[in-house]
Design an enzyme around this catalytic site. Structure first.
Site, PDB file in Angstrom:
ATOM      1  N   LYS A   1      14.459  71.777  26.660  1.00  0.00           N
ATOM      2  CA  LYS A   1      13.898  70.611  27.148  1.00  0.00           C
ATOM      3  C   LYS A   1      12.316  70.944  27.322  1.00  0.00           C
ATOM      4  O   LYS A   1      11.772  70.972  28.390  1.00  0.00           O
ATOM      5  CB  LYS A   1      14.385  70.055  28.508  1.00  0.00           C
ATOM      6  CG  LYS A   1      14.127  68.371  28.480  1.00  0.00           C
ATOM      7  CD  LYS A   1      15.170  67.994  29.574  1.00  0.00           C
ATOM      8  CE  LYS A   1      14.976  66.472  30.297  1.00  0.00           C
ATOM      9  NZ  LYS A   1      14.557  65.548  29.229  1.00  0.00           N
TER      10      LYS A   1
HETATM   11  N1  PMP Z   1      17.996  64.028  24.076  1.00  0.00           N
HETATM   12  C1  PMP Z   1      16.702  64.080  24.705  1.00  0.00           C
HETATM   13  C2  PMP Z   1      15.509  64.522  23.551  1.00  0.00           C
HETATM   14  C3  PMP Z   1      16.354  63.956  26.052  1.00  0.00           C
HETATM   15  O1  PMP Z   1      15.107  63.851  26.579  1.00  0.00           O
HETATM   16  C4  PMP Z   1      17.429  63.595  26.874  1.00  0.00           C
HETATM   17  C5  PMP Z   1      17.396  63.388  28.290  1.00  0.00           C
HETATM   18  N2  PMP Z   1      17.322  64.403  28.969  1.00  0.00           N
HETATM   19  C6  PMP Z   1      18.886  63.638  26.273  1.00  0.00           C
HETATM   20  C7  PMP Z   1      19.040  63.717  25.116  1.00  0.00           C
HETATM   21  C8  PMP Z   1      20.028  63.419  27.371  1.00  0.00           C
HETATM   22  O2  PMP Z   1      20.388  64.537  28.020  1.00  0.00           O
HETATM   23  P1  PMP Z   1      20.821  64.399  29.416  1.00  0.00           P
HETATM   24  O3  PMP Z   1      22.231  63.683  29.370  1.00  0.00           O
HETATM   25  O4  PMP Z   1      21.038  65.873  29.900  1.00  0.00           O
HETATM   26  O5  PMP Z   1      19.925  63.411  30.246  1.00  0.00           O
END
Ligand code: PMP
Length: 307
Positions: free
Chosen positions: A160
């Site tokens: 991320k």
């Molecule tokens: N893909 C992206 C690009 C994101 O930014 C997010 C949000 N964090 C997600 C998927 C979903 O991840 P999560 O379930 O961990 O929030």
């Protein structure tokens, strides 16, 4: 009275300070080059309307540290310390409504070059009240973007990384200007990867399908939760490539993410999905998800950390 847009305290430069004081210089390396890693965690008000629980706090910080490892940088806090700091901050902030916790590890040095070997990483954490990020009461309208998703050889989507979000911002920005709720992005071979800040699932003939972890997607915590819940509910899950056209003929489509939670999709590229209402599998998973995060499902209470 206008609602506060953020909770009063933030963790900044190794201590808890009023959020207004958590400010960096315009010359900060991370601000200019995106040399940082973010997290996104939610805390939910429990069904009793008194208890506040953080969802999958421990797992979120494993991914956060993995993102830093991919960049080959580190922060002076280990996993346990990150969990403790977050709890201390949440307890100090005393959120009264569902809130979002944003940890940010960033290159705090003011050096004038995009060079992670010289990054002096620091950690900030702040919190904002957050209800629905995208509407849940209606189906969302998506468009497939012609901007390609970043690939593992470019900016690993599995991490991320804040700089990587320019890819999401351009894709979503362009479709939002045309009236869509969010964008889906494809990889270099035209397979669907994910939305701007959420993973995608489709249902075909009772089978739940999502792009695999090696498909240039973030390893979403909600994605993982949905896969675990589906297998507990004896729903068959396939992690594999999805063509753009396969989305159009899916019975159900939904997005998963900490922000979007579990949001059903009504339309993709002007094609109606399924019967124009939330599908039965999406509904079942969405209901179970909300029961869990609100502390109503004892079986999954190990995913909740009490504030
Ligand atoms: N893909 C992206 C690009 C994101 O930014 C997010 C949000 N964090 C997600 C998927 C979903 O991840 P999560 O379930 O961990 O929030």
């Amino acid at each position: 009275m206008k609602n506060l847009e953020y909770l009063p305290y933030a963790f900044f430069e190794r201590k808890i300070v009023p959020t207004e004081e958590a400010k960096v210089s315009i010359m900060t390396n991370a601000l200019q080059y995106g040399t940082g890693v973010i997290g996104g965690i939610r805390c939910y008000l429990a069904g009793d309307k008194k208890t506040m629980n953080i969802f999958r706090l421990v797992d979120h910080y494993k991914r956060f540290l993995n993102s830093l490892k991919i960049l080959n940088v580190s922060i002076p806090f280990n996993h346990q310390k990150l969990v403790e700091l977050t709890l201390a901050l949440a307890r100090k902030n005393k959120p009264q409504t569902d809130s979002y916790i944003r940890p940010f590890a960033y290159a705090a040095n003011i050096g004038l070059s995009p060079d992670l070997s010289h990054a002096e990483m620091d950690l900030a954490i702040y919190m904002i009240p957050l209800g629905e990020y995208l509407p849940l009461s209606r189906g969302l309208k998506l468009a497939v973007s012609n901007w390609m998703r970043i690939t593992d050889r470019m900016i690993p989507a599995r991490a991320k990384i804040s700089g990587g979000y320019i890819n999401s911002a351009m894709a979503r920005g362009d479709v939002a200007r045309l009236g869509f709720d969010d964008a889906l992005m494809m990889d270099d071979r035209g397979h669907i990867t994910e939305a701007s800040a959420a993973n995608i699932f489709i249902v075909r003939d009772g089978v739940l399908i999502t792009p695999s972890k090696y498909s240039d997607v973030l390893e979403g915590m909600t994605r993982r939760t949905i896969i675990e819940l589906a297998s507990d509910l004896k729903i068959k899950v396939e992690e594999r490539e999805i063509d753009r056209s396969e989305i159009y003929v899916a019975d159900e489509v939904f997005l998963s993410g900490t922000g979007v939670q579990v949001a059903w999709i009504d339309e993709v590229d002007g094609r109606k999905i399924g019967k124009g209402r939330i599908g039965p599998i999406t509904h079942k998973l969405q209901k179970l998800f909300f029961d869990i995060v609100r502390g109503k499902e004892k079986k999954y209470s190990h995913w909740l950390t009490k504030v």
